[in-house]
Design a protein around this motif. Sequence first.
Motif, PDB file in Angstrom:
ATOM      1  N   PRO A   1       0.840  -1.191   0.000  1.00 15.11           N
ATOM      2  CA  PRO A   1       0.000   0.000   0.000  1.00 15.11           C
ATOM      3  C   PRO A   1       0.887   1.256   0.000  1.00 15.11           C
ATOM      4  O   PRO A   1       1.942   1.269   0.648  1.00 15.11           O
ATOM      5  N   GLU A   2       0.443   2.296  -0.729  1.00 11.29           N
ATOM      6  CA  GLU A   2       1.261   3.508  -0.866  1.00 11.29           C
ATOM      7  C   GLU A   2       1.697   4.076   0.478  1.00 11.29           C
ATOM      8  O   GLU A   2       2.804   4.580   0.631  1.00 11.29           O
ATOM      9  N   ASP A   3       0.796   3.999   1.468  1.00  9.11           N
ATOM     10  CA  ASP A   3       1.097   4.603   2.779  1.00  9.11           C
ATOM     11  C   ASP A   3       1.668   3.565   3.751  1.00  9.11           C
ATOM     12  O   ASP A   3       1.617   3.761   4.955  1.00  9.11           O
ATOM     13  N   PHE A   4       2.239   2.484   3.212  1.00 12.12           N
ATOM     14  CA  PHE A   4       2.734   1.425   4.102  1.00 12.12           C
ATOM     15  C   PHE A   4       3.833   1.936   5.028  1.00 12.12           C
ATOM     16  O   PHE A   4       4.780   2.590   4.606  1.00 12.12           O
ATOM     17  N   TYR A   5       3.688   1.600   6.306  1.00 16.34           N
ATOM     18  CA  TYR A   5       4.698   1.958   7.289  1.00 16.34           C
ATOM     19  C   TYR A   5       5.105   0.670   7.997  1.00 16.34           C
ATOM     20  O   TYR A   5       4.258  -0.039   8.542  1.00 16.34           O
ATOM     21  N   ASP A   6       6.405   0.342   7.948  1.00 15.34           N
ATOM     22  CA  ASP A   6       6.871  -0.917   8.524  1.00 15.34           C
ATOM     23  C   ASP A   6       7.059  -0.781  10.037  1.00 15.34           C
ATOM     24  O   ASP A   6       7.989  -0.128  10.509  1.00 15.34           O
TER      25      ASP A   6
END
Length: 205
Positions: free
Chosen positions: A99-104
């Motif tokens: 997803p574009e807003d992926f935050y790990d």
Amino acid sequence: MINVALPKGRLGEKAYETLAAAGYDCPAILEKNRKLTFENAANGVRYFWVKPSDVSIYVERGAADVGIAGKDILLEYSPDVYELLDLKIGACRMCVAGPEDFYDETDRTLRVATKFPHIAAGYYESKSRDIDIIHLNGSIELAPILGLSDVIVDIVETGKTLAENHLAPLETIVDISARLISNKVSYQFKYQEILRMRQALERNL
Ligand SMILES: Nc1ncnc2c1ncn2[C@@H]1O[C@H](COP(=O)(O)OP(=O)(O)OP(=O)(O)O)[C@@H](O)[C@H]1O
Ligand SMILES: O=P(O)(O)OC[C@H]1O[C@H](OP(=O)(O)OP(=O)(O)O)[C@H](O)[C@@H]1O
């Protein structure tokens, strides 16, 4: 006679055209039928159509003397073959996407869906990141959409598949292109023939 494993599918036509332009044409191969082997005695070449991911197996085991395989396949399976030439066709890249807003959130195991478990495992090991690999065989982009995984490791060419599924490339792991590979024993016993093919291909790059 030199036996050549060609990948069926999207890379196949380009691979054959590249060889034909280098003097290894075999007009019968262009007939639309279900045959898998074609020979041109005039220029000493025999072609086999095989599944792209199987090219390196045919070459490693000597069923074919040489073959054309994507670098992705060579990195994933590490076959015991010689890589002779980058043919500069089938260009794409191996990426982490999600997803574009992926935050790990690094405090938990990252779920990674992929057709390339060894490439994915090697990449995350190099970053000391714990992952859970979900090995799929196709439609990889579905995994993060349905919550089966957080991200995917897959091939990106135009980026269209990702965009149409509201995903984005997040990291590039490695650039990919097709390679001429050779069986190690054939490379000794058919050295002149294989060298001639390699040189003819290199001249046409
Ligand atoms: N958009 C792309 N998607 C997948 N592979 C690509 C793409 N562009 C270039 N390639 C290259 O083409 C090769 C063959 O891809 P193709 O999609 O035909 O095989 P495949 O259907 O994934 O193989 P298999 O049926 O063995 O799983 C890949 O190994 C890769 O090197
Ligand atoms: O960046 P693009 O130009 O959109 O190309 C990339 C897509 O092509 C490949 O899928 P393929 O068509 O082989 O389908 P599959 O993985 O579902 O078998 C790859 O796995 C990506 O999904």
